[in-house]
Structure formats: structure tokens, C-alpha cells
Design an enzyme around this catalytic site. Structure first.
Site, mmCIF file in Angstrom:
data_model
loop_
_atom_site.group_PDB
_atom_site.id
_atom_site.type_symbol
_atom_site.label_atom_id
_atom_site.label_comp_id
_atom_site.label_asym_id
_atom_site.label_seq_id
_atom_site.Cartn_x
_atom_site.Cartn_y
_atom_site.Cartn_z
ATOM 1 N N GLY A 32 0.837 -1.198 0.000
ATOM 2 C CA GLY A 32 0.000 0.000 0.000
ATOM 3 C C GLY A 32 0.865 1.238 0.000
ATOM 4 N N GLN A 41 2.954 9.978 1.341
ATOM 5 C CA GLN A 41 4.249 9.292 1.432
ATOM 6 C C GLN A 41 5.166 9.683 0.267
ATOM 7 O OE1 GLN A 41 2.441 5.182 2.264
ATOM 8 N NE2 GLN A 41 4.385 5.092 3.337
ATOM 9 N N CYS A 89 6.609 -0.256 7.893
ATOM 10 C CA CYS A 89 6.136 0.848 7.057
ATOM 11 C C CYS A 89 7.270 1.324 6.152
ATOM 12 C CB CYS A 89 5.658 1.989 7.952
ATOM 13 S SG CYS A 89 5.117 3.436 7.016
ATOM 14 N N LEU A 90 6.936 1.583 4.885
ATOM 15 C CA LEU A 90 7.944 2.056 3.930
ATOM 16 C C LEU A 90 8.495 3.425 4.317
ATOM 17 C CD1 LEU A 90 6.102 1.140 0.591
ATOM 18 C CD2 LEU A 90 8.002 -0.103 1.649
ATOM 19 N N HIS A 100 -3.875 1.059 7.913
ATOM 20 C CA HIS A 100 -2.527 1.648 7.905
ATOM 21 C C HIS A 100 -2.454 2.843 6.942
ATOM 22 C CE1 HIS A 100 2.032 1.041 8.019
ATOM 23 N NE2 HIS A 100 1.867 1.851 6.984
ATOM 24 N N GLU A 101 -2.993 2.666 5.729
ATOM 25 C CA GLU A 101 -2.921 3.743 4.738
ATOM 26 C C GLU A 101 -3.829 4.915 5.113
ATOM 27 O OE1 GLU A 101 -0.455 3.587 2.873
ATOM 28 O OE2 GLU A 101 -0.120 1.449 3.151
ATOM 29 N N HIS A 132 -2.103 7.076 7.406
ATOM 30 C CA HIS A 132 -1.154 7.979 6.738
ATOM 31 C C HIS A 132 -1.830 9.270 6.301
ATOM 32 C CE1 HIS A 132 2.708 6.035 6.602
ATOM 33 N NE2 HIS A 132 2.237 4.928 6.053
HETATM 34 ZN ZN ZN Z 1 3.160 3.119 6.054
#
Ligand code: ZN
Length: 166
Positions: A46, A51, A89-90, A133-134, A137
Site C-alpha cells: 500500500g 508518502q 512501514c515504507l 494503515h494507509e 497515513h
Molecule cells: Zn506506512
């Protein structure tokens, strides 16, 4: 196609409030394409627009090879039943830390898709987790905001050790 750099914590774009999308135009279609390319290149399941530094309420998710583009998504229902599981998380020391986060097992999501159509669906398991999670963000939250302070400190302490900073 463009693979864009992913902002990493504590970049301010990850903390800011994002804005609702009011029209699906070429610029938005380009953003969506770039988000998809960037998510697959990472690789991740995702990605939220902030991000990559764009403060818009857009997320892309692909769990089990089912790509979803969600514009102005909202979670309208959360199951009381929750599950704690590790999340990475990225944008938060990618591949270096994961923390335990409690999430609802099932949710209902309302959004607009890339064709401008209203969609509403129920998600469960990993998809429900990825969506929560997204959505965090685009509401300016990361996994470190979702876990206990003890767990957060342990994760960051482990990180310091791995990076050899003593
Ligand atoms: Zn993340």
C-alpha cells in the site's frame, strides 16, 4: 511512469493533514499512476499520497494481487474484534523496524474509485489492516503513533543498535 522517492519519518509530509480530492483530472491520474509504480517498486502492499509528498486523500493498496485505488476514503465501520500483529512501514525505517499494532479485524470502507464511481465494501484480515494503515497515513499518523510507548522505545533502541550508533 515514475518511481518517486518515498518520504521517511520524521518528514513533515507524514504528519500533515491531507486534502480531499474534488476532481479526477489528468494531474490526479498521473499521481495515481506514479503511486502504483512506486508501491510496486518498493515493494509494498500500500501507499498513501503524502508518502510521496502530495497532501491529497488518495491511497493505493494491493493485497493478493487485487489493486485498489481509493480517493477520499473513509472507514465507516470498525469491528469490535481486534487483532494485534506486527506492522512495518515504507516510511518508518523500512526493513529495520516493525511494531505491534492492534487493528480491527473487519472494516467497511467508502471511497471514490479512479473512474469517479462511489464504492463501498467490507474488508477483513490483511486487507483490512493495510487499509487502516494507509488511512492513518492520510490522517497524519504512522505506526509509531499506534503502538505503546514501551514498544516504540524498544523498536527505536533496537534500531540504534543495528545502525551501530551505541
Ligand atoms: Zn506506512
Amino acid at each position: 511512469m515514475a518511481i518517486l522517492p518515498i518520504r521517511v519519518y520524521p518528514d513533515p509530509a507524514l504528519k500533515e493533514k491531507t486534502h480531499a480530492v474534488d476532481s479526477i483530472d489528468d494531474e490526479l491520474r498521473k499521481l495515481i499512476k506514479n503511486m502504483i509504480d512506486t508501491m510496486y517498486a518498493a515493494p509494498g502492499v500500500g501507499l498513501a499520497a503524502n508518502q510521496i509528498g502530495v497532501l491529497k486523500r488518495v491511497v493505493v493498496v494491493d493485497v493478493d494481487e487485487d489493486l485498489m485505488v481509493l480517493i477520499n476514503p473513509e472507514i465507516t465501520w470498525y469491528s469490535e474484534e481486534q487483532e494485534e500483529n506486527e506492522e512495518g512501514c515504507l516510511s518508518v525505517y523500512p526493513d529495520k523496524i516493525s511494531v505491534n499494532v492492534s487493528r480491527s479485524l473487519r472494516i467497511i470502507v467508502k471511497a471514490v474509485n479512479e473512474h469517479g464511481e462511489d464504492v463501498e465494501f467490507e474488508a477483513e484480515g490483511l486487507l483490512a489492516r493495510a487499509l487502516q494503515h494507509e488511512l492513518d497515513h492520510i490522517n497524519g499518523m504512522v505506526i509509531l503513533d499506534r503502538t505503546s510507548s514501551e514498544e516504540r522505545q524498544n523498536a527505536l533502541r533496537g534500531l540504534t543498535k543495528q545502525m551501530g550508533m551505541g
